[in-house]
Design a protein around this motif. Sequence first.
Motif, mmCIF file in Angstrom:
data_model
loop_
_atom_site.group_PDB
_atom_site.id
_atom_site.type_symbol
_atom_site.label_atom_id
_atom_site.label_comp_id
_atom_site.label_asym_id
_atom_site.label_seq_id
_atom_site.Cartn_x
_atom_site.Cartn_y
_atom_site.Cartn_z
ATOM 1 N N TYR A 158 -7.602 -12.419 5.492
ATOM 2 C CA TYR A 158 -7.380 -13.120 6.758
ATOM 3 C C TYR A 158 -7.863 -12.288 7.937
ATOM 4 C CZ TYR A 158 -4.808 -15.461 10.555
ATOM 5 O OH TYR A 158 -4.466 -16.106 11.717
ATOM 6 N N HIS A 159 -8.545 -12.952 8.883
ATOM 7 C CA HIS A 159 -8.916 -12.345 10.157
ATOM 8 C C HIS A 159 -7.990 -12.917 11.230
ATOM 9 C CE1 HIS A 159 -12.618 -11.426 7.911
ATOM 10 N NE2 HIS A 159 -12.827 -10.484 8.811
ATOM 11 N N ASP A 160 -7.183 -12.057 11.823
ATOM 12 C CA ASP A 160 -6.240 -12.492 12.854
ATOM 13 C C ASP A 160 -6.914 -12.372 14.224
ATOM 14 O OD1 ASP A 160 -4.107 -13.182 14.393
ATOM 15 O OD2 ASP A 160 -2.853 -11.465 13.866
ATOM 16 N N LYS A 161 -7.311 -13.497 14.764
ATOM 17 C CA LYS A 161 -8.040 -13.506 16.033
ATOM 18 C C LYS A 161 -7.120 -13.563 17.252
ATOM 19 C CE LYS A 161 -12.094 -15.611 13.904
ATOM 20 N NZ LYS A 161 -13.056 -16.763 13.892
ATOM 21 N N ASP A 162 -5.823 -13.603 17.017
ATOM 22 C CA ASP A 162 -4.857 -13.626 18.110
ATOM 23 C C ASP A 162 -4.821 -12.252 18.783
ATOM 24 O OD1 ASP A 162 -2.650 -13.764 19.790
ATOM 25 O OD2 ASP A 162 -1.357 -14.738 18.327
ATOM 26 N N PRO A 163 -5.067 -12.163 20.100
ATOM 27 C CA PRO A 163 -5.020 -10.859 20.772
ATOM 28 C C PRO A 163 -3.641 -10.213 20.737
ATOM 29 C CG PRO A 163 -5.214 -12.650 22.370
ATOM 30 C CD PRO A 163 -5.435 -13.252 21.023
ATOM 31 N N LYS A 164 -2.607 -10.987 20.389
ATOM 32 C CA LYS A 164 -1.258 -10.431 20.286
ATOM 33 C C LYS A 164 -1.014 -9.747 18.941
ATOM 34 C CE LYS A 164 0.834 -13.868 23.374
ATOM 35 N NZ LYS A 164 1.857 -14.957 23.476
ATOM 36 N N GLY A 165 -1.977 -9.835 18.055
ATOM 37 C CA GLY A 165 -1.810 -9.211 16.746
ATOM 38 C C GLY A 165 -1.643 -7.705 16.861
ATOM 39 N N SER A 166 -0.710 -7.150 16.120
ATOM 40 C CA SER A 166 -0.420 -5.719 16.179
ATOM 41 C C SER A 166 -1.571 -4.910 15.583
ATOM 42 C CB SER A 166 0.875 -5.413 15.422
ATOM 43 O OG SER A 166 1.190 -4.053 15.490
ATOM 44 N N ARG A 167 -1.872 -3.787 16.208
ATOM 45 C CA ARG A 167 -2.958 -2.929 15.748
ATOM 46 C C ARG A 167 -2.482 -1.548 15.317
ATOM 47 N NH1 ARG A 167 -4.646 -7.050 15.257
ATOM 48 N NH2 ARG A 167 -6.473 -8.082 16.173
ATOM 49 N N GLU A 168 -1.209 -1.242 15.538
ATOM 50 C CA GLU A 168 -0.691 0.068 15.153
ATOM 51 C C GLU A 168 0.829 0.000 15.048
ATOM 52 O OE1 GLU A 168 -1.362 4.674 16.543
ATOM 53 O OE2 GLU A 168 -0.744 3.222 18.072
ATOM 54 N N GLY A 169 1.386 0.770 14.151
ATOM 55 C CA GLY A 169 2.834 0.813 14.042
ATOM 56 C C GLY A 169 3.283 1.471 12.753
ATOM 57 N N PHE A 170 4.563 1.285 12.435
ATOM 58 C CA PHE A 170 5.165 1.899 11.258
ATOM 59 C C PHE A 170 4.943 1.027 10.018
ATOM 60 C CE2 PHE A 170 7.876 2.897 14.965
ATOM 61 C CZ PHE A 170 7.660 4.263 15.026
ATOM 62 N N ILE A 171 5.110 1.628 8.863
ATOM 63 C CA ILE A 171 5.211 0.900 7.601
ATOM 64 C C ILE A 171 6.694 0.829 7.249
ATOM 65 C CG2 ILE A 171 4.690 0.934 5.130
ATOM 66 C CD1 ILE A 171 2.042 2.326 5.858
ATOM 67 N N GLY A 172 7.179 -0.339 6.861
ATOM 68 C CA GLY A 172 8.608 -0.500 6.612
ATOM 69 C C GLY A 172 8.914 -1.340 5.395
ATOM 70 N N LEU A 173 10.129 -1.179 4.905
ATOM 71 C CA LEU A 173 10.655 -1.950 3.783
ATOM 72 C C LEU A 173 11.951 -2.600 4.239
ATOM 73 C CD1 LEU A 173 10.539 -2.664 0.713
ATOM 74 C CD2 LEU A 173 11.861 -0.576 0.307
ATOM 75 N N GLN A 174 12.167 -3.853 3.870
ATOM 76 C CA GLN A 174 13.283 -4.635 4.406
ATOM 77 C C GLN A 174 14.373 -4.916 3.366
ATOM 78 O OE1 GLN A 174 12.811 -8.900 4.878
ATOM 79 N NE2 GLN A 174 13.473 -8.770 7.007
ATOM 80 N N ILE A 175 15.636 -4.819 3.832
ATOM 81 C CA ILE A 175 16.759 -5.472 3.163
ATOM 82 C C ILE A 175 17.058 -6.721 3.978
ATOM 83 C CG2 ILE A 175 19.194 -5.390 2.553
ATOM 84 C CD1 ILE A 175 19.039 -2.406 2.342
ATOM 85 N N HIS A 176 17.049 -7.872 3.352
ATOM 86 C CA HIS A 176 17.255 -9.122 4.082
ATOM 87 C C HIS A 176 18.745 -9.427 4.248
ATOM 88 C CE1 HIS A 176 16.166 -13.127 5.545
ATOM 89 N NE2 HIS A 176 14.923 -12.685 5.572
ATOM 90 N N ASP A 177 19.039 -10.220 5.257
ATOM 91 C CA ASP A 177 20.414 -10.676 5.458
ATOM 92 C C ASP A 177 20.707 -11.875 4.550
ATOM 93 O OD1 ASP A 177 18.468 -12.000 7.024
ATOM 94 O OD2 ASP A 177 20.025 -12.979 8.201
ATOM 95 N N ARG A 178 21.986 -12.240 4.465
ATOM 96 C CA ARG A 178 22.472 -13.409 3.726
ATOM 97 C C ARG A 178 22.121 -13.373 2.236
ATOM 98 N NH1 ARG A 178 19.772 -18.077 6.496
ATOM 99 N NH2 ARG A 178 18.214 -16.489 6.998
ATOM 100 N N ALA A 179 21.985 -12.161 1.691
ATOM 101 C CA ALA A 179 21.690 -12.018 0.272
ATOM 102 C C ALA A 179 22.370 -10.772 -0.271
ATOM 103 C CB ALA A 179 20.182 -11.927 0.039
ATOM 104 N N VAL A 180 22.904 -10.882 -1.467
ATOM 105 C CA VAL A 180 23.359 -9.704 -2.198
ATOM 106 C C VAL A 180 22.175 -9.251 -3.043
ATOM 107 C CG1 VAL A 180 24.956 -8.847 -3.945
ATOM 108 C CG2 VAL A 180 25.759 -10.463 -2.206
#
Length: 238
Positions: free
Chosen positions: A202-224
């Motif tokens: 995918y090519h994200d042509k939206d100028p709001k697309g993030s170009r830098e940041g952290f790498i992360g792993l998620q624990i989601h809510d509403r789930a055991v």
Amino acid sequence: MQNGYSAMSSPRKRAMSFLAALSVAIPCLALAQGDKEKAEPELKGEEVIQLIKKDSLQGWKTPSDRWSISEGVIVGDTGKVALDAPEWLYTKQRFSDFTFTCEVRLTGDDKANSGIYFRANPIPFKWRKHSYEAASGYEFDIVPGKHCGSLGDWYARPKLRVFAERELVDRLWRKSDWNRLTIRARGNHLEYWLNGEKVVDYHDKDPKGSREGFIGLQIHDRAVMKVEMRNARVAPVD
């Protein structure tokens, strides 16, 4: 005249043969390049960063004691009670253009949900009655079902959702087992591989697309649930 015709036609025939061979070679070259783009990139060499130390989370920002590490495996575990708001474990280092790979395993109830976030930046977010710090930036979604393998930016741009082919990810995804995820981010060009096969390009042509940041792993809510990650590595790309 016959001999003269033969003498003149020989270079012409050679030229025609060369053009015919070239017309075959060009599509073959294009096919080879296409196959190369589909191939899962390998991470090797001195520039590769090992993101997981054997028994240390020193390279990560840990939001709570729900996160731990044992024998090179990072574990995010809700315990017996679902969370009211999701949590993210982030790298301390920021990344822009890179190739990343890891193996993840997701277990828990039928709402178990997680994702690898990249170029992520925490932002204030409110959902229903809960306010919390969420991850803006891209996600490689690893919830089983139609969202598996999809690309999104739910917390900053909820309308962005690029789905992988359902039949493909259903075939590739190993429920309650280890799955290898690979991401390549180059400018606005984003590519995902699941267990060795490309699922998003995918090519994200939206100028709001993030170009830098952290790498992360998620624990989601509403789930055991429990999410585990191992063999996480990243390397810069041009």
